[in-house]
Structure formats: structure tokens, C-alpha cells
Design a protein around this motif. Structure first.
Motif, PDB file in Angstrom:
ATOM      1  N   PHE A  35       0.822  -1.209   0.000  1.00 28.69           N
ATOM      2  CA  PHE A  35       0.000   0.000   0.000  1.00 28.69           C
ATOM      3  C   PHE A  35       0.859   1.263   0.000  1.00 28.69           C
ATOM      4  CE2 PHE A  35      -3.415   2.890   1.101  1.00 28.69           C
ATOM      5  CZ  PHE A  35      -4.475   2.323   0.445  1.00 28.69           C
ATOM      6  N   ILE A  79      10.686 -12.042   0.114  1.00 27.19           N
ATOM      7  CA  ILE A  79       9.919 -10.984   0.786  1.00 27.19           C
ATOM      8  C   ILE A  79       8.844 -11.637   1.642  1.00 27.19           C
ATOM      9  CG2 ILE A  79       8.450  -8.953   0.494  1.00 27.19           C
ATOM     10  CD1 ILE A  79       9.751  -8.356  -2.124  1.00 27.19           C
ATOM     11  N   GLY A  84       0.093  -6.965   3.401  1.00 28.70           N
ATOM     12  CA  GLY A  84       0.458  -6.058   2.302  1.00 28.70           C
ATOM     13  C   GLY A  84      -0.044  -4.638   2.543  1.00 28.70           C
ATOM     14  N   MET A  87       2.833   0.995   4.176  1.00 19.69           N
ATOM     15  CA  MET A  87       2.702   2.293   3.489  1.00 19.69           C
ATOM     16  C   MET A  87       4.069   2.800   3.033  1.00 19.69           C
ATOM     17  SD  MET A  87      -0.588   3.806   4.059  1.00 19.69           S
ATOM     18  CE  MET A  87      -0.255   5.536   4.171  1.00 19.69           C
ATOM     19  N   ALA A  91       6.875  -4.325   1.516  1.00 18.85           N
ATOM     20  CA  ALA A  91       6.584  -5.602   0.855  1.00 18.85           C
ATOM     21  C   ALA A  91       6.459  -5.415  -0.657  1.00 18.85           C
ATOM     22  CB  ALA A  91       5.307  -6.203   1.447  1.00 18.85           C
ATOM     23  N   THR A 147      -5.242   1.387  12.561  1.00 19.27           N
ATOM     24  CA  THR A 147      -6.359   1.633  11.635  1.00 19.27           C
ATOM     25  C   THR A 147      -6.461   0.517  10.596  1.00 19.27           C
ATOM     26  OG1 THR A 147      -5.687   3.913  11.884  1.00 19.27           O
ATOM     27  CG2 THR A 147      -7.457   3.514  10.358  1.00 19.27           C
ATOM     28  N   GLY A 156       3.279  -8.721  10.468  1.00 17.92           N
ATOM     29  CA  GLY A 156       3.506  -7.377   9.915  1.00 17.92           C
ATOM     30  C   GLY A 156       3.595  -6.345  11.024  1.00 17.92           C
ATOM     31  N   SER A 159       6.941  -6.783  12.745  1.00 16.29           N
ATOM     32  CA  SER A 159       8.065  -6.437  11.866  1.00 16.29           C
ATOM     33  C   SER A 159       8.167  -4.950  11.611  1.00 16.29           C
ATOM     34  CB  SER A 159       7.942  -7.179  10.534  1.00 16.29           C
ATOM     35  OG  SER A 159       7.942  -8.554  10.797  1.00 16.29           O
ATOM     36  N   THR A 160       7.082  -4.217  11.833  1.00 14.24           N
ATOM     37  CA  THR A 160       7.141  -2.760  11.626  1.00 14.24           C
ATOM     38  C   THR A 160       7.057  -2.001  12.955  1.00 14.24           C
ATOM     39  OG1 THR A 160       4.741  -2.732  11.330  1.00 14.24           O
ATOM     40  CG2 THR A 160       6.081  -2.866   9.331  1.00 14.24           C
ATOM     41  N   GLY A 216      14.892 -12.162   9.034  1.00 14.31           N
ATOM     42  CA  GLY A 216      14.250 -13.465   9.140  1.00 14.31           C
ATOM     43  C   GLY A 216      12.741 -13.323   9.065  1.00 14.31           C
ATOM     44  N   VAL A 217      12.063 -14.460   9.248  1.00 12.17           N
ATOM     45  CA  VAL A 217      10.593 -14.474   9.185  1.00 12.17           C
ATOM     46  C   VAL A 217      10.062 -14.812  10.575  1.00 12.17           C
ATOM     47  CG1 VAL A 217       8.575 -15.529   8.095  1.00 12.17           C
ATOM     48  CG2 VAL A 217      10.706 -15.296   6.797  1.00 12.17           C
TER      49      VAL A 217
HETATM   50  C1  LIG Z   1      -5.135   2.585   5.730  1.00  2.39           C
HETATM   51  C2  LIG Z   1      -3.934   2.193   6.523  1.00  2.39           C
HETATM   52  C3  LIG Z   1      -3.892   2.511   7.870  1.00  2.39           C
HETATM   53  C4  LIG Z   1      -2.770   2.170   8.642  1.00  2.39           C
HETATM   54  N1  LIG Z   1      -2.776   2.436   9.987  1.00  2.39           N
HETATM   55  C5  LIG Z   1      -1.729   2.058  10.748  1.00  2.39           C
HETATM   56  C6  LIG Z   1      -1.737   2.295  12.156  1.00  2.39           C
HETATM   57  O1  LIG Z   1      -2.704   2.805  12.724  1.00  2.39           O
HETATM   58  N2  LIG Z   1      -0.632   1.926  12.852  1.00  2.39           N
HETATM   59  C7  LIG Z   1       0.433   1.323  12.264  1.00  2.39           C
HETATM   60  O2  LIG Z   1       1.390   0.985  12.954  1.00  2.39           O
HETATM   61  N3  LIG Z   1       0.459   1.098  10.934  1.00  2.39           N
HETATM   62  C8  LIG Z   1      -0.585   1.426  10.174  1.00  2.39           C
HETATM   63  N4  LIG Z   1      -0.561   1.189   8.821  1.00  2.39           N
HETATM   64  C9  LIG Z   1       0.623   0.567   8.208  1.00  2.39           C
HETATM   65  C10 LIG Z   1       0.566  -0.970   8.146  1.00  2.39           C
HETATM   66  O3  LIG Z   1      -0.744  -1.432   8.309  1.00  2.39           O
HETATM   67  C11 LIG Z   1       1.479  -1.543   9.217  1.00  2.39           C
HETATM   68  O4  LIG Z   1       2.810  -1.273   8.872  1.00  2.39           O
HETATM   69  C12 LIG Z   1       1.289  -3.049   9.457  1.00  2.39           C
HETATM   70  O5  LIG Z   1       1.997  -3.396  10.616  1.00  2.39           O
HETATM   71  C13 LIG Z   1       1.738  -3.911   8.310  1.00  2.39           C
HETATM   72  O6  LIG Z   1       1.235  -5.223   8.517  1.00  2.39           O
HETATM   73  P1  LIG Z   1       0.993  -6.215   7.282  1.00  2.39           P
HETATM   74  O7  LIG Z   1       0.628  -7.550   7.845  1.00  2.39           O
HETATM   75  O8  LIG Z   1       0.081  -5.624   6.301  1.00  2.39           O
HETATM   76  O9  LIG Z   1       2.484  -6.307   6.725  1.00  2.39           O
HETATM   77  P2  LIG Z   1       3.011  -6.169   5.228  1.00  2.39           P
HETATM   78  O10 LIG Z   1       2.587  -4.885   4.648  1.00  2.39           O
HETATM   79  O11 LIG Z   1       2.697  -7.404   4.483  1.00  2.39           O
HETATM   80  O12 LIG Z   1       4.581  -6.121   5.529  1.00  2.39           O
HETATM   81  C14 LIG Z   1       5.150  -5.054   6.243  1.00  2.39           C
HETATM   82  C15 LIG Z   1       6.644  -5.360   6.452  1.00  2.39           C
HETATM   83  O13 LIG Z   1       6.808  -6.428   7.374  1.00  2.39           O
HETATM   84  C16 LIG Z   1       7.452  -7.553   6.746  1.00  2.39           C
HETATM   85  N5  LIG Z   1       6.764  -8.747   7.268  1.00  2.39           N
HETATM   86  C17 LIG Z   1       5.442  -9.035   7.182  1.00  2.39           C
HETATM   87  N6  LIG Z   1       5.191 -10.187   7.841  1.00  2.39           N
HETATM   88  C18 LIG Z   1       6.376 -10.622   8.354  1.00  2.39           C
HETATM   89  C19 LIG Z   1       6.771 -11.751   9.142  1.00  2.39           C
HETATM   90  N7  LIG Z   1       5.896 -12.670   9.549  1.00  2.39           N
HETATM   91  N8  LIG Z   1       8.085 -11.866   9.475  1.00  2.39           N
HETATM   92  C20 LIG Z   1       8.998 -10.955   9.062  1.00  2.39           C
HETATM   93  N9  LIG Z   1       8.679  -9.876   8.319  1.00  2.39           N
HETATM   94  C21 LIG Z   1       7.383  -9.709   7.977  1.00  2.39           C
HETATM   95  C22 LIG Z   1       7.287  -7.323   5.260  1.00  2.39           C
HETATM   96  O14 LIG Z   1       8.317  -7.934   4.513  1.00  2.39           O
HETATM   97  C23 LIG Z   1       7.341  -5.810   5.176  1.00  2.39           C
HETATM   98  O15 LIG Z   1       8.665  -5.342   5.214  1.00  2.39           O
HETATM   99  C24 LIG Z   1      -1.659   1.525   8.029  1.00  2.39           C
HETATM  100  C25 LIG Z   1      -1.722   1.197   6.668  1.00  2.39           C
HETATM  101  C26 LIG Z   1      -2.839   1.515   5.920  1.00  2.39           C
HETATM  102  C27 LIG Z   1      -2.871   1.137   4.482  1.00  2.39           C
END
Ligand SMILES: Cc1cc2nc3c(=O)[nH]c(=O)nc-3n(C[C@H](O)[C@H](O)[C@H](O)COP(=O)(O)OP(=O)(O)OC[C@H]3O[C@@H](n4cnc5c(N)ncnc54)[C@H](O)[C@@H]3O)c2cc1C
Length: 478
Positions: A35, A79, A84, A87, A91, A147, A156, A159-160, A216-217
């Protein structure tokens, strides 16, 4: 090294089962982007980016380990993919070599729940809302509510180092993590122990939390729970300016109050949809007003005391009490605005994104004013919210959007907006990337302090991942 694709396909099928492996365009196209607004904007005037060669859905750490050993042997980038919803392009694809996406969503089970210690052991591919609903059914909550809750996964989040809207009370997701299981690039599976406290060297989990899949994962985690609240209450105060609103919040935290929600934003009564049709346009004084929205939860007696402390401090700083309604209304719509940016991103000439920066209270009010002024001078629309407040500081979430003459000009304006935000942030003593991680995007905009820290982590990555397979191009640690 040339890539013997059919040989690799065979080995991956053996690792996860042929039914959990795909090279079909339906799956590779779906995993070609996350995203990240910049990548989405770029794709509207060019081709949809190339996707991975293979998508795998492992069901357990042992299968992830098998996949990583194959990737290491052929030096293939990997990856990890949760929901996904990154922001920052964490990924999103990069580089020319064919790569593997490890989609973690098949690992979605609660493995164990210790209701006495209030600890849950859960696999990392579970989607946030699913986890919370299952916990609620047993009378517990995680207290982590970003959110993107309906899309993002636990892996995710970890990891973030995600922060949710209840972070002032429960902390970031890393604060809730008591231990985790992860697979290192060479296929080694590591478990960090669950104990409330340990003092035998740095915590390995802390190296993996926030590493964005570069080391790592993550496949499972132990998380701290709390019981569902008995009582919740809302309150709201209006201030003439942002500075006294910040003062009231800062002093409340310093007095020991831990609100469930604490956010400072524009007066919601100015929203076009909420104004009478013939109401006069807002004056500059109306526009500089800010509203502090609060929610509390816990035992009734505690909630009442917290509410009274905040009320006294807010009133002393000139806050006008607006009662429960504005905060309650925000709560009811707390997920509504999340994906509203999407329609802007599909219009050729528009640009939009969300800058999130953190700063100490000392610097926060100056940064707020400078950021708002810098964006408005360029004619870009902006809306800043103070959120994720803690004892020492808070985050500024700055949504911005604007219009340009063409798709190319929109992309240029977008990049300029980010460079400007980074300059203002660094000059004012703030730190960029407070909530959404570094990904591909923020890595290029970080200050010297962050770069020095990442240089040390680069050395760690070289040791753990000599072939450089894990999420290359992320965080600037290759
Ligand atoms: C509308 C919207 C609102 C949002 N609001 C927030 C918010 O309120 N707070 C916030 O913190 N973030 C927010 N985000 C950002 C996002 O949702 C976060 O970063 C979230 O933690 C990502 O999770 P995901 O499962 O979608 O990870 P992905 O987007 O799939 O991956 C994110 C990162 O983590 C890695 N990753 C994913 N899974 C694993 C795993 N199991 N092991 C190792 N690495 C991994 C990926 O390679 C990538 O680098 C928002 C995004 C959007 C689009």
C-alpha cells in the motif's frame, strides 16, 4: 548465478506442498505491490510492476525454514508478506532477480492461551481483527488497534513495530511481545523465552521486532493480554490553539493518567458534512482551534479519578469542555477514514500520503507549526493529528494531498513534499517514520543519527544473511 526455475519450483513444492505454491499471474500480480502510495501512483501512468516468480504459503516454522534454505542455496531474494498494508514499500518488489514471496497467512492459529498469566501464543500470519475477536470471545483483548486492523497481520505488526490508536495506554506492539519464534535466513529456527523479565544479555526478539523482514521471518509470538474493560468513558475539550491542548495532554500523562485514547485534531464541528448548509465559512480563529479527544477505560473509580485530573488540567489551560459526544463520535468512526486515500491515488493528477514523525514534547509544538506552515505555503492541503502520546513525547500524523498538472508532476510534487517534511522534521529535532516503519521509502530520508544506527545493523545483517536474501533494499541495511 543463473536461476533453474523448474528445479526451484519442484523444491518449493516439496517444502510447502504443491497446493501451497503458486506462480499463477492471479497470485503474482496480487503480491506485486503493497500500500505504498508512491508505488501505487507510479503504477497509474506505467505498467503494473512485475510480481514475484513464486508465492508460497507455509503452514509452520519448519516449512519456512525449508523455503529459506532453498532461497539461500540459489541466492534468491525473499519478501515476507502479511497483509500487504505497508505504506512504505516494505513488501513491494525491487531488483531484477526473480524472488519468492512468503505469504504468512496460513499460519493463523492460536496455539495456546494461559488465562492465569494472561499470555497468548499465536501464529504470526493471523489478521489483527481475527485475533482480537477470538480473544474478545474469551474475555480478553490485546489492546493493539491500528487503523489497518482488518488487513494487517501480527507478523507485519511486529516487523514494523506498529503503534495502534490505544498506544498511550497499552504501548506499541513490541511492548506487548513477550517472546517470539522466527526463522533466520540460514533456516535456523529460534525461540526467545517467555519470561516477564530477563537479564542475561540483549533480547534477541528486539532485534527482530521492527526489522521489516530483513533478518528473518517471524512465525509466532507470545503476547501480553488484558481483560476486557468493565467500563469505558469519553471526554472532549476545545482549545483556541494547539499548544495549550498539547500542554493539557502532556501534564495529564505526567500526573500519571493513562488514557485509552488521546488525540488532538481540528475541531470536528468544522467538518463540511457536519455544518448547517447556510453556516458562514470558518474564520481563521475557528481554523486554529484544536480539540483534545479522550477515552478512558478500567474500573469505574479509576476512570472517574483520571477524568477529573484531566478535566482540571484542561480547564486551567483554557480548554472548554465539550462533553462525551465528539470523542464518542470519533470512536464510532475510528476505522472509517483508513482507506479513504485510495480514490485519490487512482486519479492521475492527485497525490497524497501520510507523514508520521515523532518528537519530544519540548519540540512538538514548534514542529507542528512549521510543518503546517511549510505545506500550506506550497498550496498542499494538510491535516495534522497529535497521537500516540507518551510521557516523553508524541507523534504528529500529517495527512497531505494536492493536485498537479500531470501524473509526472504529481509524482514530483509528492517527492518534494516528502523532502520538505524530512527537512522540517530534522531541523526541528523530530524523527521520521514514527509509526509505519522505514521500508524502501523512509530509508532514503532518515537523519544522520538513524543512518549511524542502521550502519551497525548492516553489520549484523551481513553475519545473519551473508547471501543478502532477506527483503533486500529495505531499511537501507544491505
Ligand atoms: C489505511 C492504513 C492505515 C494504517 N494504519 C496504521 C496504524 O494505525 N498503525 C500502524 O502501525 N500502521 C498502520 N498502517 C501501516 C501498516 O498497516 C502496518 O505497517 C502493518 O503493521 C503492516 O502489517 P501487514 O501484515 O500488512 O504487513 P506487510 O505490509 O505485508 O509487511 C510489512 C513489512 O513487514 C514484513 N513482514 C510481514 N510479515 C512478516 C513476518 N511474519 N516476518 C517478518 N517480516 C514480515 C514485510 O516484509 C514488510 O517489510 C496503516 C496502513 C494503511 C494502508
Amino acid at each position: 548465478m543463473s536461476v533453474p526455475q523448474s528445479e526451484i519450483t519442484g523444491q518449493l513444492a516439496e517444502a510447502v506442498g504443491p497446493e501451497n505454491l503458486s506462480s499463477s499471474p492471479v497470485d503474482t500480480i496480487a503480491h506485486a505491490l503493497d500500500f505504498w502510495p508512491r508505488a501505487l501512483m507510479k503504477s497509474r501512468s506505467g505498467p503494473w510492476p512485475r510480481g514475484p516468480k513464486w508465492v508460497v504459503w507455509p503452514g509452520a516454522a519448519a516449512e519456512v525454514a525449508h523455503v529459506l534454505r532453498i532461497a539461500s542455496a540459489y541466492a534468491l531474494p525473499v519478501i515476507p508478506y502479511g497483509g500487504g498494508s505497508s505504506m512504505v514499500g516494505g513488501a513491494s518488489p525491487r531488483g531484477d532477480r526473480p524472488w519468492i514471496v512468503i505469504n504468512c497467512k496460513r499460519m493463523c492459529n492460536i496455539l495456546d492461551m494461559d488465562e492465569v498469566s494472561m499470555v497468548v501464543h499465536v501464529q504470526a500470519g493471523i489478521v489483527g481483527v481475527e485475533l482480537e475477536e477470538r480473544l474478545n470471545a474469551r474475555g480478553f483483548s490485546l489492546g493493539h488497534v491500528p487503523t489497518s486492523m482488518t488487513t494487517a497481520t501480527l507478523g507485519g505488526w511486529l516487523s514494523t513495530q506498529s503503534a495502534g490508536m490505544l498506544s498511550s495506554r497499552y504501548g506499541r506492539v513490541g511492548d506487548l511481545c513477550l517472546g517470539l519464534t522466527a526463522v533466520l535466513p540460514d533456516g535456523q529456527v529460534v525461540h526467545t523465552r517467555v519470561a516477564p523479565r530477563r537479564a542475561t544479555g540483549p533480547e534477541l526478539a528486539h532485534l527482530l521486532i521492527g526489522a521489516e523482514g530483513t533478518l528473518g521471518v517471524i512465525t509466532a509470538a507470545h503476547l501480553r493480554l488484558h481483560r476486557l474493560p468493565l467500563h469505558r468513558r469519553f471526554d472532549s475539550f476545545c482549545f483556541e490553539q494547539v499548544a495549550p491542548a498539547m500542554g493539557a495532554l502532556r501534564q495529564s500523562l505526567a500526573a500519571g493518567v493513562r488514557p485509552l485514547v488521546a488525540r488532538i485534531q481540528r475541531d470536528p464541528r468544522l467538518r463540511r458534512s457536519d455544518r448547517e448548509q447556510d453556516a458562514p465559512e470558518p474564520t481563521p480563529a475557528d481554523l486554529s482551534r484544536r480539540v483534545l479527544l479522550l477515552a478512558y477505560e478500567g474500573p469505574v473509580e479509576l476512570v472517574e479519578v483520571e477524568q477529573e485530573i484531566v478535566r482540571d488540567l484542561a480547564t486551567a489551560l483554557g480548554g472548554e469542555g465539550l462533553g462525551q459526544a465528539p470523542a464518542r463520535r470519533w470512536w464510532g468512526q475510528r476505522f472509517a477514514a483508513g482507506f479513504r486515500m485510495t480514490p485519490l491515488l487512482v486519479q492521475d493528477h492527485l497525490f497524497a500520503d501520510y507523514v508520521e514523525l515523532g518528537a519530544t514534547w519540548q519540540a512538538l509544538s514548534g514542529l507542528y507549526d512549521n510543518l503546517e506552515e511549510a505545506f500550506e505555503k506550497r498550496g498542499w492541503r494538510t491535516r495534522i493529528t497529535v497521537e500516540h502520546a507518551r510521557l516523553e513525547g508524541a507523534s504528529l500524523g500529517c495527512a497531505f494531498w494536492g493536485e498537479a498538472d500531470s501524473a509526472e508532476a504529481a509524482l514530483e510534487a509528492y517527492d518534494e513534499a516528502w523532502r520538505l517534511a524530512a527537512r522540517v522534521c530534522h531541523a526541528g529535532g523530530g524523527g521520521l517514520g514514527h509509526v509505519y516503519g522505514g521500508g524502501q521509502h523512509r530509508a532514503a530520508l532518515l537523519d544522520d543519527n538513524a543512518k549511524q544506527r542502521l550502519a551497525v545493523l548492516t553489520e549484523v545483517k551481513r553475519k545473519l544473511d551473508p547471501a543478502g536474501i532477506m527483503n533486500p533494499g529495505i531499511l537501507g541495511t544491505e
